[in-house]
Write a protein that holds these residues in place. Structure first.
Motif, PDB file in Angstrom:
ATOM      1  N   ALA A 191      29.668 107.222  31.703  1.00 44.34           N
ATOM      2  CA  ALA A 191      31.374 107.393  31.827  1.00 44.34           C
ATOM      3  C   ALA A 191      31.962 107.607  33.260  1.00 44.34           C
ATOM      4  N   GLU A 192      31.395 108.136  34.123  1.00 43.94           N
ATOM      5  CA  GLU A 192      32.140 108.492  35.283  1.00 43.94           C
ATOM      6  C   GLU A 192      32.402 107.227  35.994  1.00 43.94           C
ATOM      7  N   GLN A 193      31.043 106.413  35.919  1.00 42.25           N
ATOM      8  CA  GLN A 193      31.375 105.038  36.615  1.00 42.25           C
ATOM      9  C   GLN A 193      32.175 103.947  35.757  1.00 42.25           C
ATOM     10  N   ALA A 194      32.109 104.117  34.517  1.00 48.15           N
ATOM     11  CA  ALA A 194      32.521 103.018  33.543  1.00 48.15           C
ATOM     12  C   ALA A 194      33.896 103.029  33.183  1.00 48.15           C
ATOM     13  N   GLU A 195      34.424 104.543  32.844  1.00 44.83           N
ATOM     14  CA  GLU A 195      35.480 104.809  32.078  1.00 44.83           C
ATOM     15  C   GLU A 195      36.794 104.170  32.661  1.00 44.83           C
ATOM     16  N   GLY A 196      37.502 103.496  31.927  1.00 48.57           N
ATOM     17  CA  GLY A 196      38.881 102.864  32.482  1.00 48.57           C
ATOM     18  C   GLY A 196      38.626 101.347  32.954  1.00 48.57           C
ATOM     19  N   TYR A 197      37.472 101.047  33.132  1.00 48.49           N
ATOM     20  CA  TYR A 197      37.002  99.636  33.470  1.00 48.49           C
ATOM     21  C   TYR A 197      36.113  98.758  32.734  1.00 48.49           C
ATOM     22  N   TYR A 198      34.887  99.431  32.597  1.00 44.16           N
ATOM     23  CA  TYR A 198      34.034  98.911  31.584  1.00 44.16           C
ATOM     24  C   TYR A 198      33.998  99.296  30.435  1.00 44.16           C
ATOM     25  N   LYS A 233      42.168  98.616  30.255  1.00 35.41           N
ATOM     26  CA  LYS A 233      43.684  98.652  29.735  1.00 35.41           C
ATOM     27  C   LYS A 233      44.034  97.182  30.118  1.00 35.41           C
ATOM     28  N   LEU A 234      44.087  96.400  29.123  1.00 32.76           N
ATOM     29  CA  LEU A 234      44.858  95.060  29.000  1.00 32.76           C
ATOM     30  C   LEU A 234      46.175  95.294  28.897  1.00 32.76           C
ATOM     31  N   GLU A 235      47.170  94.602  29.730  1.00 26.61           N
ATOM     32  CA  GLU A 235      48.643  94.869  29.606  1.00 26.61           C
ATOM     33  C   GLU A 235      49.285  93.528  29.287  1.00 26.61           C
ATOM     34  N   GLY A 236      50.450  93.432  28.671  1.00 26.52           N
ATOM     35  CA  GLY A 236      51.200  92.317  28.628  1.00 26.52           C
ATOM     36  C   GLY A 236      51.231  91.973  27.341  1.00 26.52           C
ATOM     37  N   PRO A 237      51.972  90.790  26.934  1.00 25.91           N
ATOM     38  CA  PRO A 237      51.680  90.088  25.564  1.00 25.91           C
ATOM     39  C   PRO A 237      50.272  89.700  25.154  1.00 25.91           C
ATOM     40  N   PHE A 256      45.138  92.681  33.876  1.00 27.28           N
ATOM     41  CA  PHE A 256      44.039  93.604  34.085  1.00 27.28           C
ATOM     42  C   PHE A 256      43.815  94.129  35.388  1.00 27.28           C
ATOM     43  N   ASN A 257      43.992  95.411  35.906  1.00 28.77           N
ATOM     44  CA  ASN A 257      43.824  96.134  37.167  1.00 28.77           C
ATOM     45  C   ASN A 257      44.648  95.404  38.036  1.00 28.77           C
ATOM     46  N   GLY A 258      46.076  95.052  37.565  1.00 29.50           N
ATOM     47  CA  GLY A 258      46.985  94.269  38.394  1.00 29.50           C
ATOM     48  C   GLY A 258      46.577  92.857  38.736  1.00 29.50           C
ATOM     49  N   LYS A 259      45.937  92.341  37.849  1.00 32.46           N
ATOM     50  CA  LYS A 259      45.616  90.825  37.987  1.00 32.46           C
ATOM     51  C   LYS A 259      45.622  90.107  36.850  1.00 32.46           C
ATOM     52  N   LYS A 260      46.261  88.744  36.854  1.00 30.10           N
ATOM     53  CA  LYS A 260      46.054  88.070  35.342  1.00 30.10           C
ATOM     54  C   LYS A 260      44.685  87.569  35.462  1.00 30.10           C
ATOM     55  N   VAL A 261      44.247  87.658  34.079  1.00 30.74           N
ATOM     56  CA  VAL A 261      42.864  87.251  33.541  1.00 30.74           C
ATOM     57  C   VAL A 261      42.956  86.389  32.423  1.00 30.74           C
ATOM     58  N   VAL A 262      41.891  85.473  32.366  1.00 32.78           N
ATOM     59  CA  VAL A 262      41.722  84.574  30.990  1.00 32.78           C
ATOM     60  C   VAL A 262      40.988  85.666  30.127  1.00 32.78           C
ATOM     61  N   THR A 263      41.635  85.912  28.901  1.00 28.32           N
ATOM     62  CA  THR A 263      41.267  87.014  28.266  1.00 28.32           C
ATOM     63  C   THR A 263      40.350  86.454  26.699  1.00 28.32           C
ATOM     64  N   ASP A 272      32.490  91.567  39.407  1.00 26.84           N
ATOM     65  CA  ASP A 272      32.755  90.082  39.943  1.00 26.84           C
ATOM     66  C   ASP A 272      33.433  89.298  39.028  1.00 26.84           C
ATOM     67  N   LEU A 273      33.156  89.139  37.882  1.00 24.29           N
ATOM     68  CA  LEU A 273      33.624  88.268  36.954  1.00 24.29           C
ATOM     69  C   LEU A 273      35.223  88.772  36.758  1.00 24.29           C
ATOM     70  N   ARG A 274      35.450  89.862  36.817  1.00 23.83           N
ATOM     71  CA  ARG A 274      36.891  90.027  36.518  1.00 23.83           C
ATOM     72  C   ARG A 274      37.900  90.170  37.862  1.00 23.83           C
ATOM     73  N   GLU A 275      37.268  90.530  39.008  1.00 21.85           N
ATOM     74  CA  GLU A 275      37.923  90.653  40.363  1.00 21.85           C
ATOM     75  C   GLU A 275      37.908  89.460  40.951  1.00 21.85           C
ATOM     76  N   ASN A 276      36.951  88.591  40.923  1.00 20.62           N
ATOM     77  CA  ASN A 276      36.753  87.530  41.836  1.00 20.62           C
ATOM     78  C   ASN A 276      37.049  86.301  41.068  1.00 20.62           C
TER      79      ASN A 276
END
Length: 415
Positions: free
Chosen positions: A20-27, A31-35, A42-49, A351-355
């Motif tokens: 939980a300490e390493q994963a919560e809020g990310y893995y 929090k996916l945001e927007g329509p 996600f995490n301040g960046k646009k991602v293919v969802t 890596d997949l999400r951030e890069n």
């Protein structure tokens, strides 16, 4: 003196909770945001969802938003108050039940507020202590929890394995002769993790010999399979043999709520005996009217399902051509099987999400065996070929790093 109940909880947080300490809020709990769409923030960046169960792209369809908004404005989110049996019943609930039953080719249907609690409660209502349950080992957690409530005997068969099924239905038949009870067989129409259809056609072939009733959870088949999206039973030509058909509004219809459908006598029994609905507030009017609109769009807009399958076929053929293992999926659900441990999986998904700007669900132990990773993609009618191309390119890049040990080194450095 008894030990403190919470001692065990504090010491052993469970196979997922320990991360939980390493994963919560990310893995987990990200929090996916927007329509709701093919691309979100996600995490301040646009991602293919690829993690939204909005199969037909109805969540933000203009016609759906119009009806949802008008219903909420007219009724608020409180009406009707109370449980259906007491004060929460309306003509619109009845209308939705009639239309759901007609759509899935059954005599009657009954609404429930949530698929999970509805399934647990339906299993509890359908069987008594003298009855026997036979179920697929890969069925959803809501079915497993419902089976756990059963005071009688149950037998589990290997996933989609008809030899194992026959062995266990024979055991159930022998047991039923002793108890004087009946047999309930439970399968999913579409197994949500691996994307395989349940072997309904093969199962119903045993009905005459063993005299069982069949309950099918078709949460992922409803709206995506069969003529007009009528589900897996219609797809396989055995809808008439399904005794209790279940579908949820949370997948293809991008809403909340679910329903059971079957013969009138059986559905009426559920109405009067499902504790989760007898003692729960009625489904709010905004959701009922929204579901009526969505169901109408399933009936009248076949282009939505056609686009979903166009995207599904493009994604799955592209991944397979790139050398990825998708298992034996026969549906829109697209699992990509890789080998690695939980820390490697976490580094890979980061890596997949951030890069690479790709967001999909990650499935690891204890949901699947140790050493296996599933990246689970849910295509929708809103995805584009550009989304698909970017995803295949990204998956090829992360596979190379997983195989050459890059993620293992990253994970080791963080311990």
């Amino acid at each position: 003196m008894a030990v403190d109940l919470f001692d065990r909880i504090i010491k052993d947080k469970g196979p997922l909770g320990k991360w939980a300490e390493q994963a919560e809020g990310y893995y987990v709990f990200p929090k996916l945001e927007g329509p709701i769409s093919n691309r979100m923030s996600f995490n301040g960046k646009k991602v293919v969802t690829w993690s939204i169960n909005d199969y037909l792209g109805l969540a933000n369809h203009p016609e759906v938003l119009k009806v949802d908004g008008a219903a909420a404005a007219a009724h608020g989110m409180a009406y009707p108050m109370g449980a259906r049996m007491m004060s929460g019943h309306t003509k619109f609930h009845e209308q939705l039940e009639v239309e759901c039953a007609e759509f899935v080719e059954k005599e009657a249907s009954y609404l429930v507020n949530f698929g999970y609690q509805g399934m647990v409660s339906a299993i509890d209502a359908l069987v008594s202590k003298d009855d026997i349950i036979v179920y697929d080992m890969d069925t959803h957690a809501c079915i497993i929890d419902g089976v756990r409530l059963h005071a009688g005997k149950r037998f589990v068969y290997r996933h989609n394995d008809m030899e194992s099924f026959e062995k266990n239905i024979k055991r159930a038949a022998r047991m039923a002769e002793k108890t004087g009870g009946g047999i309930l067989v439970i399968s999913e129409g579409v197994f949500g993790m691996r994307g395989e259809q349940g072997r309904l056609k093969e199962i119903v072939a045993f009905k005459k010999e063993y005299n069982f009733r069949l309950l099918v959870d078709d949460a992922h088949g409803f709206g995506t399979l069969g003529k007009d999206g009528k589900g897996t039973g219609v797809e396989q030509g055995v809808q008439e043999e399904i005794d209790v058909y279940f579908a949820t509004f949370a997948k293809s219809m991008a809403g909340i709520g679910a329903f059971f459908a079957g013969d009138k006598d059986v559905i009426q029994f559920l109405q009067y005996n499902m504790r989760s609905q007898m003692f729960a507030k009625s489904l709010p009017m905004a959701m009922v009217k929204g579901a009526l609109k969505r169901l109408d769009m399933l009936r009248t807009m076949p282009e939505l399902k056609a686009k979903l399958w166009e995207n599904t076929n493009a994604l799955q053929s592209g991944l397979r051509n790139a050398g990825f293992d998708l298992g034996t999926t026969q549906t829109c659900i697209t699992p990509v099987f890789l080998k690695g441990e939980i820390p490697e999986a976490m580094a890979m998904v980061n890596d997949l999400r951030e890069n690479h700007g790709i967001f999909c669900s990650i499935v690891v132990y204890p949901v699947i065996p140790k050493g296996l990773i599933i990246l689970r993609l849910i295509p929708t009618a809103t995805h584009t070929q550009e989304d698909i191309d970017e995803t295949i390119t990204a998956f090829s890049a992360i596979r190379e790093k997983l195989e050459d040990g890059t993620y293992k080194k990253i994970a080791a450095s963080l311990v």
